[in-house]
Scaffold this motif. Structure first.
Motif, PDB file in Angstrom:
ATOM      1  N   GLY A   8     -13.914 -41.947  -7.998  1.00  0.00           N
ATOM      2  CA  GLY A   8     -14.786 -41.093  -7.174  1.00  0.00           C
ATOM      3  C   GLY A   8     -16.153 -40.857  -7.785  1.00  0.00           C
ATOM      4  O   GLY A   8     -16.899 -39.999  -7.320  1.00  0.00           O
ATOM      5  N   PHE A   9     -16.484 -41.587  -8.797  1.00  0.00           N
ATOM      6  CA  PHE A   9     -17.781 -41.453  -9.465  1.00  0.00           C
ATOM      7  C   PHE A   9     -18.201 -42.824  -9.952  1.00  0.00           C
ATOM      8  O   PHE A   9     -17.370 -43.535 -10.533  1.00  0.00           O
ATOM      9  CB  PHE A   9     -17.676 -40.503 -10.665  1.00  0.00           C
ATOM     10  CG  PHE A   9     -19.012 -40.202 -11.304  1.00  0.00           C
ATOM     11  CD1 PHE A   9     -19.727 -39.071 -10.964  1.00  0.00           C
ATOM     12  CD2 PHE A   9     -19.562 -41.073 -12.238  1.00  0.00           C
ATOM     13  CE1 PHE A   9     -20.964 -38.803 -11.539  1.00  0.00           C
ATOM     14  CE2 PHE A   9     -20.795 -40.806 -12.808  1.00  0.00           C
ATOM     15  CZ  PHE A   9     -21.489 -39.673 -12.467  1.00  0.00           C
ATOM     16  N   ILE A  24     -13.869 -31.284  -9.803  1.00  0.00           N
ATOM     17  CA  ILE A  24     -14.553 -30.247  -9.012  1.00  0.00           C
ATOM     18  C   ILE A  24     -13.557 -29.187  -8.544  1.00  0.00           C
ATOM     19  O   ILE A  24     -13.830 -27.987  -8.619  1.00  0.00           O
ATOM     20  CB  ILE A  24     -15.275 -30.870  -7.796  1.00  0.00           C
ATOM     21  CG1 ILE A  24     -16.330 -31.873  -8.261  1.00  0.00           C
ATOM     22  CG2 ILE A  24     -15.934 -29.793  -6.949  1.00  0.00           C
ATOM     23  CD1 ILE A  24     -16.871 -32.747  -7.140  1.00  0.00           C
ATOM     24  N   ARG A  25     -12.377 -29.641  -8.082  1.00  0.00           N
ATOM     25  CA  ARG A  25     -11.383 -28.667  -7.609  1.00  0.00           C
ATOM     26  C   ARG A  25     -10.955 -27.737  -8.751  1.00  0.00           C
ATOM     27  O   ARG A  25     -10.706 -26.548  -8.539  1.00  0.00           O
ATOM     28  CB  ARG A  25     -10.194 -29.373  -6.946  1.00  0.00           C
ATOM     29  CG  ARG A  25     -10.526 -29.908  -5.534  1.00  0.00           C
ATOM     30  CD  ARG A  25      -9.335 -30.540  -4.842  1.00  0.00           C
ATOM     31  NE  ARG A  25      -9.043 -31.871  -5.351  1.00  0.00           N
ATOM     32  CZ  ARG A  25      -9.616 -33.001  -4.900  1.00  0.00           C
ATOM     33  NH1 ARG A  25     -10.483 -32.953  -3.912  1.00  0.00           N
ATOM     34  NH2 ARG A  25      -9.301 -34.170  -5.416  1.00  0.00           N
ATOM     35  N   MET A  33     -22.729 -32.537 -10.781  1.00  0.00           N
ATOM     36  CA  MET A  33     -21.635 -33.506 -10.964  1.00  0.00           C
ATOM     37  C   MET A  33     -21.682 -34.130 -12.357  1.00  0.00           C
ATOM     38  O   MET A  33     -20.668 -34.265 -13.041  1.00  0.00           O
ATOM     39  CB  MET A  33     -21.728 -34.585  -9.874  1.00  0.00           C
ATOM     40  CG  MET A  33     -20.575 -35.561  -9.848  1.00  0.00           C
ATOM     41  SD  MET A  33     -19.014 -34.783  -9.372  1.00  0.00           S
ATOM     42  CE  MET A  33     -18.180 -34.547 -10.899  1.00  0.00           C
ATOM     43  N   THR A  60     -13.231 -37.302 -10.086  1.00  0.00           N
ATOM     44  CA  THR A  60     -14.249 -36.242 -10.014  1.00  0.00           C
ATOM     45  C   THR A  60     -13.900 -35.217  -8.929  1.00  0.00           C
ATOM     46  O   THR A  60     -14.259 -34.055  -9.049  1.00  0.00           O
ATOM     47  CB  THR A  60     -15.670 -36.813  -9.810  1.00  0.00           C
ATOM     48  OG1 THR A  60     -15.654 -37.794  -8.780  1.00  0.00           O
ATOM     49  CG2 THR A  60     -16.190 -37.410 -11.091  1.00  0.00           C
ATOM     50  N   ARG A  74     -17.320 -37.230   6.202  1.00  0.00           N
ATOM     51  CA  ARG A  74     -17.249 -37.794   4.844  1.00  0.00           C
ATOM     52  C   ARG A  74     -17.453 -39.310   4.887  1.00  0.00           C
ATOM     53  O   ARG A  74     -18.102 -39.880   4.010  1.00  0.00           O
ATOM     54  CB  ARG A  74     -15.883 -37.451   4.211  1.00  0.00           C
ATOM     55  CG  ARG A  74     -15.790 -35.984   3.798  1.00  0.00           C
ATOM     56  CD  ARG A  74     -14.360 -35.522   3.606  1.00  0.00           C
ATOM     57  NE  ARG A  74     -13.668 -36.154   2.511  1.00  0.00           N
ATOM     58  CZ  ARG A  74     -12.339 -36.215   2.403  1.00  0.00           C
ATOM     59  NH1 ARG A  74     -11.568 -35.673   3.334  1.00  0.00           N
ATOM     60  NH2 ARG A  74     -11.786 -36.793   1.383  1.00  0.00           N
ATOM     61  N   ILE A  97     -17.830 -29.036  -0.407  1.00  0.00           N
ATOM     62  CA  ILE A  97     -16.634 -29.861  -0.173  1.00  0.00           C
ATOM     63  C   ILE A  97     -16.041 -29.557   1.200  1.00  0.00           C
ATOM     64  O   ILE A  97     -15.698 -30.455   1.967  1.00  0.00           O
ATOM     65  CB  ILE A  97     -15.566 -29.619  -1.265  1.00  0.00           C
ATOM     66  CG1 ILE A  97     -15.968 -30.300  -2.561  1.00  0.00           C
ATOM     67  CG2 ILE A  97     -14.198 -30.111  -0.810  1.00  0.00           C
ATOM     68  CD1 ILE A  97     -14.862 -30.409  -3.592  1.00  0.00           C
TER      69      ILE A  97
HETATM   70  P1  AMP Z   1     -12.282 -36.824  -3.529  1.00  0.00           P
HETATM   71  O1  AMP Z   1     -11.143 -36.037  -4.103  1.00  0.00           O
HETATM   72  O2  AMP Z   1     -12.719 -37.970  -4.401  1.00  0.00           O
HETATM   73  O3  AMP Z   1     -12.029 -37.245  -2.097  1.00  0.00           O
HETATM   74  O4  AMP Z   1     -13.536 -35.825  -3.481  1.00  0.00           O
HETATM   75  C1  AMP Z   1     -13.497 -34.655  -2.685  1.00  0.00           C
HETATM   76  C2  AMP Z   1     -14.895 -34.112  -2.531  1.00  0.00           C
HETATM   77  O5  AMP Z   1     -15.422 -33.764  -3.820  1.00  0.00           O
HETATM   78  C3  AMP Z   1     -15.923 -35.071  -1.945  1.00  0.00           C
HETATM   79  O6  AMP Z   1     -15.878 -35.102  -0.529  1.00  0.00           O
HETATM   80  C4  AMP Z   1     -17.215 -34.456  -2.462  1.00  0.00           C
HETATM   81  O7  AMP Z   1     -17.548 -33.287  -1.739  1.00  0.00           O
HETATM   82  C5  AMP Z   1     -16.825 -34.018  -3.859  1.00  0.00           C
HETATM   83  N1  AMP Z   1     -17.061 -35.081  -4.852  1.00  0.00           N
HETATM   84  C6  AMP Z   1     -16.137 -35.811  -5.541  1.00  0.00           C
HETATM   85  N2  AMP Z   1     -16.725 -36.691  -6.380  1.00  0.00           N
HETATM   86  C7  AMP Z   1     -18.067 -36.499  -6.219  1.00  0.00           C
HETATM   87  C8  AMP Z   1     -19.211 -37.108  -6.785  1.00  0.00           C
HETATM   88  N3  AMP Z   1     -19.116 -38.118  -7.672  1.00  0.00           N
HETATM   89  N4  AMP Z   1     -20.425 -36.653  -6.382  1.00  0.00           N
HETATM   90  C9  AMP Z   1     -20.566 -35.660  -5.498  1.00  0.00           C
HETATM   91  N5  AMP Z   1     -19.524 -35.045  -4.916  1.00  0.00           N
HETATM   92  C10 AMP Z   1     -18.271 -35.465  -5.262  1.00  0.00           C
END
Ligand code: AMP
Length: 192
Positions: free
Chosen positions: A86-87, A36-37, A65, A32, A145, A54
């Motif tokens: 991540g979800f 988002i990216r 999300m 996830t 985080r 982020i």
């Molecule tokens: P990650 O790449 O998994 O470390 O995610 C990077 C950032 O994306 C996180 O610090 C959150 O800001 C956002 N993010 C990723 N997955 C989620 C999620 N399931 N719910 C909310 N924010 C998320």
């Protein structure tokens, strides 16, 4: 459809292990953070909101999300199974996922909880920040985080514990050692 969740604090190796799991078990890999990216890269209003959150080390809102995840599920082939990296990160997301999978005749088959001590995580992410190009990989934001992980994300463990799906993995050691531990668990868990 087999749905495997990989869970743990930032820097616990979820992304690295997910890629290996996806390759070995022929699952789709949905991160996830990557979803988002990709949204941020489109320059959309949702992307702009997500970027600010982020960069501040915060989670993006649950409804956004879930919308992004649903769109992703409609775009990729998840019929052979999926590893979700991540979800969910909140209990509301866990409930949303359950409803979303019920509509698709799927269910979570296991949640892999990667256990890594906080100080090792900070070290790993500071090191990753030297090459990742991610603005959220700096020490202040990393600590924020981790704090948010303990406050908002860790309660998700209880949700899956109650469902009998929680499996803790020692996330320390080499990538291959950790992967071996994961494979033992996945091979033992029933295929759904
Ligand atoms: P990650 O790449 O998994 O470390 O995610 C990077 C950032 O994306 C996180 O610090 C959150 O800001 C956002 N993010 C990723 N997955 C989620 C999620 N399931 N719910 C909310 N924010 C998320």
């Amino acid at each position: 459809m087999r749905v495997v969740l990989i869970f743990g604090p930032p820097g616990s190796g979820k992304g690295t292990q997910s890629e290996k799991i996806a390759e070995k078990y022929s699952f789709a890999h949905v991160s996830t953070g990557d979803v988002i990216r990709a949204e941020i890269a489109t320059g959309s209003e949702d992307g702009k909101l997500a970027k600010a959150l982020i960069e501040d080390g915060q989670l993006i809102p649950d409804d956004l999300m879930i919308t992004l995840l649903l769109r992703c599920f409609n775009e990729i082939d998840i019929s052979c199974g999926v590893i979700l990296d991540g979800f969910p990160r909140t209990v509301l997301q866990a409930q949303g996922l359950k409803a979303l999978l019920r509509e698709r005749d799927g269910e979570v088959s296991i949640m892999l909880d990667m256990k890594v001590p906080d100080e090792e995580i900070v070290e790993r992410l500071v090191l990753r920040g030297e090459t990742s190009g991610r603005s959220d990989d700096n020490e202040d934001i990393i600590r924020k985080r981790i704090k948010i992980y303990h406050e908002k994300t860790e309660p998700v463990l209880e949700f899956y514990k109650k469902e009998g799906l929680l499996c803790s993995i020692d996330g320390t050691g080499t990538i291959e050692e950790i992967f071996e531990r994961i494979c033992i668990v996945l091979d033992q868990s029933t295929s759904k």
